[in-house]
Design a protein around this motif. Structure first.
Motif, PDB file in Angstrom:
ATOM      1  N   GLN A 146       7.025  11.408   6.755  1.00 16.35           N
ATOM      2  CA  GLN A 146       7.127  11.893   5.382  1.00 16.35           C
ATOM      3  C   GLN A 146       7.849  10.883   4.511  1.00 16.35           C
ATOM      4  O   GLN A 146       8.850  10.320   4.942  1.00 16.35           O
ATOM      5  CB  GLN A 146       7.861  13.243   5.362  1.00 16.35           C
ATOM      6  N   PRO A 147       7.365  10.594   3.307  1.00 14.75           N
ATOM      7  CA  PRO A 147       6.197  11.259   2.722  1.00 14.75           C
ATOM      8  C   PRO A 147       4.870  10.748   3.252  1.00 14.75           C
ATOM      9  O   PRO A 147       3.832  11.383   3.055  1.00 14.75           O
ATOM     10  CB  PRO A 147       6.342  10.926   1.238  1.00 14.75           C
ATOM     11  N   ARG A 148       4.891   9.590   3.958  1.00 15.17           N
ATOM     12  CA  ARG A 148       3.661   8.996   4.497  1.00 15.17           C
ATOM     13  C   ARG A 148       4.061   7.849   5.416  1.00 15.17           C
ATOM     14  O   ARG A 148       5.208   7.391   5.393  1.00 15.17           O
ATOM     15  CB  ARG A 148       2.768   8.471   3.363  1.00 15.17           C
ATOM     16  N   PRO A 149       3.116   7.323   6.203  1.00 13.80           N
ATOM     17  CA  PRO A 149       3.408   6.116   6.993  1.00 13.80           C
ATOM     18  C   PRO A 149       3.668   4.915   6.080  1.00 13.80           C
ATOM     19  O   PRO A 149       3.104   4.812   4.990  1.00 13.80           O
ATOM     20  CB  PRO A 149       2.125   5.901   7.810  1.00 13.80           C
ATOM     21  N   PRO A 150       4.517   3.985   6.515  1.00 11.56           N
ATOM     22  CA  PRO A 150       4.721   2.757   5.745  1.00 11.56           C
ATOM     23  C   PRO A 150       3.427   1.956   5.651  1.00 11.56           C
ATOM     24  O   PRO A 150       2.619   1.945   6.586  1.00 11.56           O
ATOM     25  CB  PRO A 150       5.787   1.995   6.536  1.00 11.56           C
ATOM     26  N   LEU A 151       3.265   1.257   4.524  1.00 11.80           N
ATOM     27  CA  LEU A 151       2.090   0.422   4.290  1.00 11.80           C
ATOM     28  C   LEU A 151       2.520  -1.034   4.238  1.00 11.80           C
ATOM     29  O   LEU A 151       3.374  -1.409   3.428  1.00 11.80           O
ATOM     30  CB  LEU A 151       1.416   0.818   2.973  1.00 11.80           C
ATOM     31  N   MET A 152       1.919  -1.855   5.093  1.00 12.11           N
ATOM     32  CA  MET A 152       2.191  -3.284   5.131  1.00 12.11           C
ATOM     33  C   MET A 152       0.927  -4.030   4.735  1.00 12.11           C
ATOM     34  O   MET A 152      -0.122  -3.856   5.364  1.00 12.11           O
ATOM     35  CB  MET A 152       2.619  -3.714   6.541  1.00 12.11           C
ATOM     36  N   LEU A 153       1.003  -4.853   3.688  1.00 14.59           N
ATOM     37  CA  LEU A 153      -0.136  -5.672   3.306  1.00 14.59           C
ATOM     38  C   LEU A 153       0.067  -7.086   3.830  1.00 14.59           C
ATOM     39  O   LEU A 153       1.191  -7.617   3.805  1.00 14.59           O
ATOM     40  CB  LEU A 153      -0.315  -5.690   1.792  1.00 14.59           C
ATOM     41  N   GLY A 154      -1.031  -7.709   4.301  1.00 12.86           N
ATOM     42  CA  GLY A 154      -0.947  -9.029   4.895  1.00 12.86           C
ATOM     43  C   GLY A 154      -1.705 -10.072   4.101  1.00 12.86           C
ATOM     44  O   GLY A 154      -2.876  -9.879   3.765  1.00 12.86           O
ATOM     45  N   GLY A 155      -1.037 -11.180   3.767  1.00 11.24           N
ATOM     46  CA  GLY A 155      -1.645 -12.271   3.028  1.00 11.24           C
ATOM     47  C   GLY A 155      -0.630 -12.901   2.099  1.00 11.24           C
ATOM     48  O   GLY A 155       0.561 -12.589   2.141  1.00 11.24           O
ATOM     49  N   SER A 156      -1.097 -13.781   1.215  1.00  6.82           N
ATOM     50  CA  SER A 156      -0.194 -14.356   0.216  1.00  6.82           C
ATOM     51  C   SER A 156      -0.930 -14.904  -0.993  1.00  6.82           C
ATOM     52  O   SER A 156      -0.339 -15.579  -1.823  1.00  6.82           O
ATOM     53  CB  SER A 156       0.674 -15.470   0.837  1.00  6.82           C
ATOM     54  N   GLY A 157      -2.225 -14.640  -1.106  1.00  7.81           N
ATOM     55  CA  GLY A 157      -2.941 -14.997  -2.326  1.00  7.81           C
ATOM     56  C   GLY A 157      -2.428 -14.186  -3.493  1.00  7.81           C
ATOM     57  O   GLY A 157      -1.899 -13.077  -3.323  1.00  7.81           O
ATOM     58  N   SER A 158      -2.583 -14.704  -4.699  1.00  7.76           N
ATOM     59  CA  SER A 158      -1.997 -14.039  -5.872  1.00  7.76           C
ATOM     60  C   SER A 158      -2.544 -12.630  -6.061  1.00  7.76           C
ATOM     61  O   SER A 158      -1.806 -11.710  -6.425  1.00  7.76           O
ATOM     62  CB  SER A 158      -2.235 -14.875  -7.129  1.00  7.76           C
TER      63      SER A 158
END
Length: 327
Positions: A166-178
């Motif tokens: 709760q409130p939700r699973p963590p979100l991880m974004l992968g990359g480094s472009g703008s």
């Protein structure tokens, strides 16, 4: 600053090996285990064995009890977002709240072409990923999930049971472009920083991009990200920074393995390779100093390692990890 966390990349083509590594990683005190999300392995020919990401992590969840499951990273376009929401909700249920969803826009065009998936431009794949995030968050959190976008629409897409976390699973974004950095600044809980992919190869297979992505480039990307976070009205302290990197540890300062890794990745010499943000390489003392610099100077706290050998993993656990985390 966030607590320091260490993740471990699992073998990608053999479930028995992946299960063994996951169990050992949990016993050794690693924070998470990861698997990539591909139909074709990016580490060889299309015929190299490649396990499906979520099936594998769900099986790992069933035989572990503490370690987190972090796909690194899911291709947002491989599954319709409502299906991905259902899959991830189920994995969070099976693991009793241990999912961290790593998400990216996808990059290996050969698998899209082979399996009949459309492969639009980078800009369009990023726009689709941004909408997929909205679908995921709605279905993770809303009683009657609804979203209407340019690419995806849901209307009362009931998702029961929803995730444990709760409130939700963590979100991880992968990359480094703008483009990805802007989406991460607005939506992510964690940014996993790897070189931008422009020519259909990830850093392990692209020596030019690997060598070009030096510490100065990493600092520029972090600076861009923090600027975008401010523009999104968020506090940078609330978003964790990390990266995926190869790990090689040896008690021998001039171990030939260091030179082999440097050459394989395209570096002209070992010392240049040691300074790369994509490698953590050296004796235990050198690796401890390297990690301390990344933590204190750059604010990186979540390291997902691809170890080069079991000896490397053993040395890291015994002689490096206790400096940063308690088991």
């Amino acid at each position: 600053m966030q607590d320091v966390k260490f993740g471990l990349f699992l073998p990608t083509g053999d479930f028995a090996a992946a299960k063994q590594v996951a169990l050992r990683a949990e016993n050794d005190g690693f924070y998470s285990v990861s698997l990539n999300d591909h139909f074709f392995s990016p580490l060889g020919s299309p015929q190299v064995p490649q396990l499906e990401c979520f099936t594998t992590l769900t099986a790992v969840a069933a035989v572990t009890s503490r370690i987190r499951l972090t796909p690194t990273v899911t291709a947002a376009s491989f599954r319709p977002p409502p299906l991905l929401a259902k899959i991830t909700s189920t994995l969070d249920q099976v693991s009793n709240g241990r999912l961290t969803l790593g998400l990216g826009a996808g990059w290996q065009q050969s698998e899209y072409d082979a399996h009949g998936y459309a492969y639009p431009s980078n800009a369009e794949r990023l726009a689709q990923m941004a909408e997929a995030i909205q679908v995921l968050k709605a279905m993770w959190t809303q009683a009657e999930p609804t979203f209407h976008g340019q690419y995806y629409t849901i209307d009362k897409a009931y998702n029961n049971p929803r995730p444990v976390q709760q409130p939700r699973p963590p979100l991880m974004l992968g990359g480094s472009g703008s483009g990805l950095l802007k989406i991460a600044a607005a939506e992510a809980d964690i940014l996993n920083i790897i070189p931008p992919i422009f020519n259909g190869k990830d850093f392990v297979n692209d020596p030019v991009a690997t060598v070009a992505f030096d510490m100065a480039q990493l600092e520029r990307r972090i600076g861009m990200f923090r600027k975008y976070v401010g523009e999104a009205g968020r506090d940078p302290q609330h978003i964790e920074l990390g990266g995926m990197l190869m790990l090689c540890v040896s008690d021998t300062a001039d171990d030939p393995a260091f030179g082999k890794i440097a050459s394989r990745l395209g570096f002209p010499d070992v010392e240049t390779a040691r300074r790369s943000p994509l490698l953590c390489m050296g004796t235990p003392d050198e690796v401890r100093r390297d990690l301390t610099t990344r933590i204190e100077d750059l604010g990186l706290t979540y390291f997902i390692f691809i170890p080069t050998s079991m000896d490397t993993q053993t040395l890291f656990v015994k002689n490096v990890m206790p400096e940063f985390v308690s088991r």
